[in-house]
Write a protein that holds these residues in place. Structure first.
Motif, PDB file in Angstrom:
ATOM      1  N   ARG A 291       0.842  -1.220   0.000  1.00 24.66           N
ATOM      2  CA  ARG A 291       0.000   0.000   0.000  1.00 24.66           C
ATOM      3  C   ARG A 291       0.869   1.259   0.000  1.00 24.66           C
ATOM      4  O   ARG A 291       0.564   2.243  -0.675  1.00 24.66           O
TER       5      ARG A 291
ATOM      6  N   GLU B 118      -5.142  -9.311  -3.934  1.00 23.04           N
ATOM      7  CA  GLU B 118      -6.568  -9.009  -3.762  1.00 23.04           C
ATOM      8  C   GLU B 118      -6.809  -7.591  -3.244  1.00 23.04           C
ATOM      9  O   GLU B 118      -7.954  -7.157  -3.101  1.00 23.04           O
ATOM     10  N   LEU B 119      -5.709  -6.863  -2.952  1.00 22.16           N
ATOM     11  CA  LEU B 119      -5.886  -5.474  -2.510  1.00 22.16           C
ATOM     12  C   LEU B 119      -6.509  -4.662  -3.650  1.00 22.16           C
ATOM     13  O   LEU B 119      -6.232  -4.904  -4.831  1.00 22.16           O
ATOM     14  N   GLU B 120      -7.316  -3.697  -3.297  1.00 28.98           N
ATOM     15  CA  GLU B 120      -8.055  -2.917  -4.297  1.00 28.98           C
ATOM     16  C   GLU B 120      -7.122  -2.225  -5.292  1.00 28.98           C
ATOM     17  O   GLU B 120      -6.153  -1.572  -4.905  1.00 28.98           O
ATOM     18  N   GLY B 121      -7.389  -2.428  -6.559  1.00 27.38           N
ATOM     19  CA  GLY B 121      -6.658  -1.720  -7.615  1.00 27.38           C
ATOM     20  C   GLY B 121      -5.429  -2.439  -8.136  1.00 27.38           C
ATOM     21  O   GLY B 121      -4.933  -2.106  -9.219  1.00 27.38           O
TER      22      GLY B 121
ATOM     23  N   ASP C 152      -6.179  -4.601 -11.382  1.00 26.58           N
ATOM     24  CA  ASP C 152      -6.518  -3.694 -12.489  1.00 26.58           C
ATOM     25  C   ASP C 152      -5.260  -3.022 -13.031  1.00 26.58           C
ATOM     26  O   ASP C 152      -5.100  -2.873 -14.251  1.00 26.58           O
TER      27      ASP C 152
END
Length: 918
Positions: free
Chosen positions: A399, A433-436, A439
């Motif tokens: 992060r 699996e952390l957001e973004g 993608d």
């Protein structure tokens, strides 16, 4: 192959009389003839029959003479002492003890014994000469000790003198210093002569040759000596050692790594050598020093001025010294401390994006080493709370880069994901699996910048490897990877995209009916992989990905067949396996396992197959080209292309990339290569035998067993002394004994027994090694096995082991059925079993008259068994039977009477007249 020694013949004249006096006379004759081992056995047998103290003293004195000749000085001293206890004026015993003490280095005690000899026989010139020689020897030793101080000083003066230009003189001083430090007395002398301060001066010269001399000398000083290591560490300081590890000179960095490893071992284990008395009585707790060294290693990982190979060496050291060696050790506090203090520092190396501004200098192996270290630390955790802490630290680190650092930060975050997926994949899946994150990976795959696209495609490939993400990537990634593969102009990107497609396309494994791609696509991908692999214009790091692709595509038997026909591609892969980039090892080993079909494959139960068909469930199918004849042909092609030397080179690697699972794959390949007896000589000649020994002693249990089985196959059909020359033959014993454990298969038990039979027939030292590994109880257990081949192999092995005195004593033990079993097996139908059992009896009865007396007591069928041996059509069985009967006739009157009362005399008379069987 006939087991060596299982047909040993006992000479017809080898008869022993009953009395101790006659045994002693026989021992004297053997000693005079130079057969000291047999003389020792005769004196030992006489001791068991002798009761009178004076007679026993003479026998002990005689045994001491034998032990001196056999160079077993500790036992020579013990026997001579027993003789002296019985008669303090026994000059022969005193003289023999002085000789033994001299060899054991206890010169003062040796002098005392010699002085006693001279006082008892003042005119004996031999005693006088020996005393004079020993006196001058002691004087020389004292003089040498006093000289060493000045020599040490002299060596340092030569090395530290800036005016000294004589290169040879300096070189000699360096060698002398290193050699002196290897001996405990020399190491202590250097240490006491202000050596550490002078060695520090050598390190501070910054001249590579002097630094190497200092580091190698320090290795000798620290090796196995905790208090000296702690004193040296206090003098040198952890920062200085860490700085030397980080220097640009590769050899100096490696020597510093070796020194630190020795220091860690000494601090962890304390004393390993037999000079405990010379250690300080109070040894300080060394855990503080361990943490201090580890702290500086962790700081070196992120130090900008540290060299790339220095960083690699620091990672390798942490892998070796931090995690527990075995789950049996309960204390994992060092791993927990490293995770708290240094996990983010390790991730700094793992997340490095090459050629980006302010990136740390790394080698092609650095990121793989970081992944292995992270994996080892994660495996060392014992509970969910510890694992959860690890996950949180990884997530926080990802992060911290992903949020607020624009594109460079996102690249670092994705590179961290790749590093974790290659190491502790559970942690990798969590951060994926952390957001973004996912993608960003998919969007960067389409980047126009090659460096950015490389990072993203690699992350996608590693993610495709893990089951959790594979379905998501199969849905979203295949079309993207196909686009990149078809339209990218850069080979470095296309090759990685191809590997991603290979991974996704090989989900069916070896199941012929589960094909992900259209017919022929797999072959096209494999052909492109081989083309890239052979293209030397492409850099090594990129060509490695071609091997990664083949590791997946070779699940398909058509691909295997084409690959082994392409000699250039095989040799290019072997060349890569020997290169500096060790991260290719696993992919090479996987490809070879697939080509040799050496993975585990169980035959499905026919009833379960019928049920599966009835329930319309999927049934795995074998490819027609995976049948044994195809596999055998592929193995031959690999051998011709030079697979053995490549595997031997891979095993030598000290790199973290040689993980336990990688070692297991290599062991599987070796076992496939030695399947055919005619190939084994070639495998040994190219270094396969040597490479198998470390594989059989370290790694996963399956890997160790496969390597041990390969060693057994070689030992059965080759001359073991040529296959494993010198001391190496003794290293083979432990792996072979491991094949006797009950959890091993019947074939592994059988091959282990056959191989041990060959070794046991070679020398007493090898038999002693087998005894030391506690193999005899297991060998005995297999003598009761229902399977006739295993039972035969165990009996043949016991026959050769019975040449050892310790094993003979087992047959003499009261209440044991061992002798009974051998007598009964001598009457079995299986001729090979009878030959081994009766050969053992012939040997035992020749050496131990007591066994002759016990044979009639162990079974009522003893006479008919002996008669059957003598009447056998096999000359070998008749000879064994004749030797047993002759020994029994000589052993005791009552036994002789029983033999003559039967039809034995008549049978012997007939045999004696047979001119065809001399």
């Amino acid at each position: 192959s006939r087991p060596v020694g299982a047909r040993r013949r006992v000479p017809a004249g080898a008869r022993l009389q009953v009395t101790a006096e006659q045994l002693r006379a026989r021992g004297n004759a053997l000693f005079q003839a130079g057969d000291h081992g047999a003389a020792l056995a005769a004196y030992t047998e006489a001791l068991s029959l002798s009761g009178a103290a004076p007679e026993r003293a003479v026998l002990h004195r005689n045994r001491a003479a034998c032990y001196l000749k056999l160079e077993d000085y500790a036992k020579a001293e013990a026997d001579a002492t027993k003789a002296i206890e019985a008669d303090g004026r026994d000059v022969k015993a005193l003289f023999r003890r002085s000789q033994a003490l001299q060899q054991l280095g206890r010169l003062d005690q040796a002098v005392s014994d010699l002085q006693r000899c001279v006082s008892l026989e003042p005119r004996n010139k031999a005693f006088q000469e020996a005393l004079r020689a020993l006196g001058s020897s002691m004087h020389e030793k004292m003089r040498t000790m006093s000289c060493t101080d000045s020599k040490v000083e002299q060596m340092f003066q030569i090395l530290l003198d800036p005016e000294e230009k004589d290169v040879d003189k300096k070189q000699k001083a360096v060698q002398n210093l290193i050699v002196l430090a290897r001996e405990e007395a020399g190491a202590e002398k250097i240490f006491q002569s202000d050596g550490v301060r002078l060695l520090t001066q050598l390190l501070d010269t910054a001249k590579a040759d002097l630094m190497l001399a200092a580091l190698r000398t320090l290795v000798g000083l620290c090796s196995g000596h905790r208090s000296r290591t702690m004193a040296i560490l206090a003098e040198l300081g952890a920062p200085r050692l860490s700085a030397v590890l980080g220097v640009e000179h590769e050899q100096v960095s490696l020597a510093a790594c070796n020194l630190l490893h020795v220091m860690f071992d000494s601090l962890k284990e304390g004393l390993q050598k037999d000079f405990r008395g010379k250690e300080d009585a109070v040894v300080l707790d060394s855990s503080r020093d361990l943490k201090l060294l580890i702290k500086h290693l962790l700081e070196l990982l992120v130090l900008e001025g540290a060299s790339a190979h220095g960083r690699d060496n620091a990672l390798n050291l942490l892998i070796k010294v931090v995690p527990r060696k075995s789950p049996k050790e309960t204390n994992n506090s060092m791993s927990l401390w490293v995770i708290d203090q240094g996990l983010k520092k390790i991730l700094e190396v793992g997340s490095t994006v090459c050629d980006s501004p302010s990136s740390l200098p790394v080698t092609e192996n650095s990121r793989m080493s970081a992944s292995v270290l992270l994996s080892k630390l994660y495996e060392d955790l014992k509970c969910d709370a510890e694992r959860e802490n690890f996950h949180h630290l990884c997530e926080d680190y990802v992060r911290s880069w992903f949020e607020g650092h624009e594109l460079p930060g996102k690249l670092r975050a994705i590179q961290t994901v790749s590093c974790l997926l290659q190491g502790p994949s559970d942690a990798g899946n969590r951060v994926l699996e952390l957001e973004g994150i996912m993608d960003s990976v998919l969007s960067l795959c389409a980047s126009v910048c090659e460096a950015h696209q490389l990072v993203a495609v690699e992350a996608l490939i590693h993610a495709a490897d893990k089951a959790k993400r594979a379905s998501f990537i199969t849905a979203n990634g295949v079309s993207l990877l196909k686009e990149i593969y078809k339209h990218s102009e850069r080979d470095s990107i296309r090759i990685r995209a191809l590997v991603g497609l290979c991974k996704l396309g090989s989900a069916g494994g070896t199941d012929f009916s589960m094909k992900q791609f259209a017919e022929g696509s797999t072959m096209k991908l494999a052909k492109q992989c081989r083309k890239w692999l052979c293209n030397e214009a492409i850099d090594t790091g990129t060509r490695r990905w071609a091997v990664e692709g083949l590791a997946y595509l070779t699940f398909d038997a058509d691909v295997k067949e084409e690959f082994v026909e392409d000699k250039a591609a095989m040799q290019a892969m072997f060349h890569l396996a020997k290169s500096e980039d060790r991260s290719v090892l696993y992919a090479v080993a996987s490809t070879l396992v697939n080509c040799t079909n050496s993975y585990d494959h169980e035959e499905p139960d026919p009833q379960m197959l019928e049920l599966a068909k009835y329930a319309k469930q999927h049934i795995p199918e074998q490819h027609p080209k995976d049948k044994p004849e195809f596999v055998k042909r592929r193995v031959q092609k690999l051998l011709t292309a030079g697979v053995v030397s490549a595997l031997a080179c891979m095993v030598k690697s000290e790199n973290p990339a040689l993980t336990n699972s990688c070692r297991e794959l290599i062991s599987r390949v070796f076992l496939a290569l030695v399947e055919e007896a005619e190939d084994r000589g070639g495998v040994v000649a190219q270094g396969g035998g040597k490479a198998l020994i470390p594989l059989s002693l370290e790694g996963t249990e399956v890997g160790q067993t496969k390597a041990a089985q390969a060693l057994a196959k070689i030992t059965i059909t080759s001359n073991p002394e040529m296959a494993f020359p010198g001391e190496r033959i003794y290293e083979v014993v432990r792996p072979l004994v491991s094949l006797l454990h009950l959890q091993r298969t019947g074939l592994e038990n059988f091959e282990g027994l056959m191989a041990l039979t060959n070794l046991a027939g070679i020398s007493e030292r090898l038999r002693q090694k087998i005894l030391k590994e506690r193999a005899v109880p297991m060998i005995e257990g297999y003598m009761f096995e229902e399977h006739e081949l295993i039972r035969l192999a165990a009996t043949e092995c016991m026959c050769n082991m019975a040449m050892s005195k310790e094993v003979q004593e087992l047959f003499l033990a009261e209440g044991s059925d061992r002798l009974k079993l051998m007598v009964l097996y001598s009457g079995e139908e299986d001729e090979k079993l009878r030959r081994a059992a009766s050969g053992t009896l012939a040997m035992l009865t020749a050496l131990h008259p007591a066994i002759c007396k016990r044979i009639p007591q162990v079974t009522v069928h003893w006479l008919e068994i002996l008669q059957a041996l003598l009447l056998s059509p096999s000359t070998e069985l008749q000879h064994r039977g004749a030797v047993v009967v002759m020994n029994m006739m000589a052993a005791a009157r009552e036994v002789a009477e029983q033999l003559i009362a039967s039809e034995m005399l008549e049978i012997l008379s007939v045999l004696a007249k047979d001119k065809d069987k001399p």
